[in-house]
Design an enzyme around this catalytic site. Sequence first.
Site, PDB file in Angstrom:
ATOM      1  N   GLU A  58     -70.028 -17.157  -3.212  1.00 61.27           N
ATOM      2  CA  GLU A  58     -70.068 -18.356  -2.362  1.00 61.27           C
ATOM      3  C   GLU A  58     -69.954 -19.583  -3.267  1.00 61.27           C
ATOM      4  O   GLU A  58     -70.955 -20.128  -3.739  1.00 61.27           O
ATOM      5  CB  GLU A  58     -71.328 -18.334  -1.499  1.00 61.27           C
ATOM      6  CG  GLU A  58     -71.268 -17.124  -0.570  1.00 61.27           C
ATOM      7  CD  GLU A  58     -72.466 -16.956   0.333  1.00 61.27           C
ATOM      8  OE1 GLU A  58     -72.489 -15.978   1.087  1.00 61.27           O
ATOM      9  OE2 GLU A  58     -73.381 -17.805   0.291  1.00 61.27           O
ATOM     10  N   GLU A 209     -75.762 -23.148   5.510  1.00 60.75           N
ATOM     11  CA  GLU A 209     -74.397 -22.611   5.460  1.00 60.75           C
ATOM     12  C   GLU A 209     -73.422 -23.773   5.579  1.00 60.75           C
ATOM     13  O   GLU A 209     -73.372 -24.462   6.589  1.00 60.75           O
ATOM     14  CB  GLU A 209     -74.175 -21.620   6.619  1.00 60.75           C
ATOM     15  CG  GLU A 209     -75.074 -20.390   6.580  1.00 60.75           C
ATOM     16  CD  GLU A 209     -74.591 -19.308   5.624  1.00 60.75           C
ATOM     17  OE1 GLU A 209     -73.492 -19.476   5.029  1.00 60.75           O
ATOM     18  OE2 GLU A 209     -75.314 -18.305   5.458  1.00 60.75           O
TER      19      GLU A 209
HETATM   20 ZN   LIG Z   1     -74.679 -16.405   1.529  1.00 66.23          ZN
END
Ligand SMILES: [Zn+2]
Length: 331
Positions: A58, A209
């Site tokens: 990520e 997120e």
């Molecule tokens: Zn994650």
Amino acid sequence: MPDLPDVLGPYEGQALIGTSLRIESARIEFWDAGVIAIEPDQPGDKDVVFSCAVHGDETAPIEIVRDMLTDILAGKLQVKHRTLFLIANPAAIVNGTRFIDVNMNRLFSGAHAQGDTPEHHRAAKLEQYVSRFFKQQRRFHYDLHTAIRDSAHEKFAVYPFTHGGPYKKEQLTFLAECGVDTILLNQAPTTTFSYYSVREHNADAFTVELGKVRPFGENDMSRFTDADTMFRKLISTSELDLPKFDSNRHHVYDVSRSIDRTAEDFRLNFADNVANFTEFELGHLLAVDGENEYTVEQPGERIIFPNAKVALGQRALLTVVPMPVENLKLV
Ligand SMILES: [Zn+2]
């Protein structure tokens, strides 16, 4: 002045571990690979943790943290509050994968004691670093992620279980100012990093997120400008000047069901690329787990975090339902 790759690098940075260096009005301490504490000479009353790369692929959050550190080292970002940066899983970053052996965001609040992989060991150490860091009353931890898939709400935060405590308007407003206008409420204890900081350290902590995963260098950083700006303000200004709470700014969802994969014969009844927070009609078949069929049971029920390939016994899908902000206990 060390090069930044040395600061962030999992192995190249070994020479820095245990050392510190001075910049104007602060000391930078290198506690471990990817564990960097900023200690201002005259600290304000907030302790702030930013973590990234709990999932190694990520990338955008790693780039946000890297850029903040670069600017701190260059004297362009003056830190007023004690700040801890955690690059959680350097080995997975190098590997270009979500994790090496096991999903690290299931290993906190003591779950790391149940295994013997590098992720188990690292999660245990990360807990120790957070414990060592938090000293003052006002504690914040933003655990930064990007999702595997598209999302009908591009940016959202998981508000960990509060054990009946109220939700904080100030935090909802801060997140909205970061561009995070959607909140997912967790209604039970979990083994995520953010819940650990809530439970063990009474911090305001969130899994945030920020958008969809892309490879290093391919992230459109302009999509993260609001978040980046607010993170920098949080650590560089004495007190944030946030707008008044406005319930219309926030979409709130409550977890309805967690659907686990219990059978070898498991499938999700929608396309692989379906976005998080996609809504299906009442009665729509969502998943088949051996003999069991799961269908949409409530109007407005939406899917999130689908993954048919999880190990047996693990969560393959969550469903969520919208909750009016007015129904939240707010403070
Ligand atoms: Zn994650």
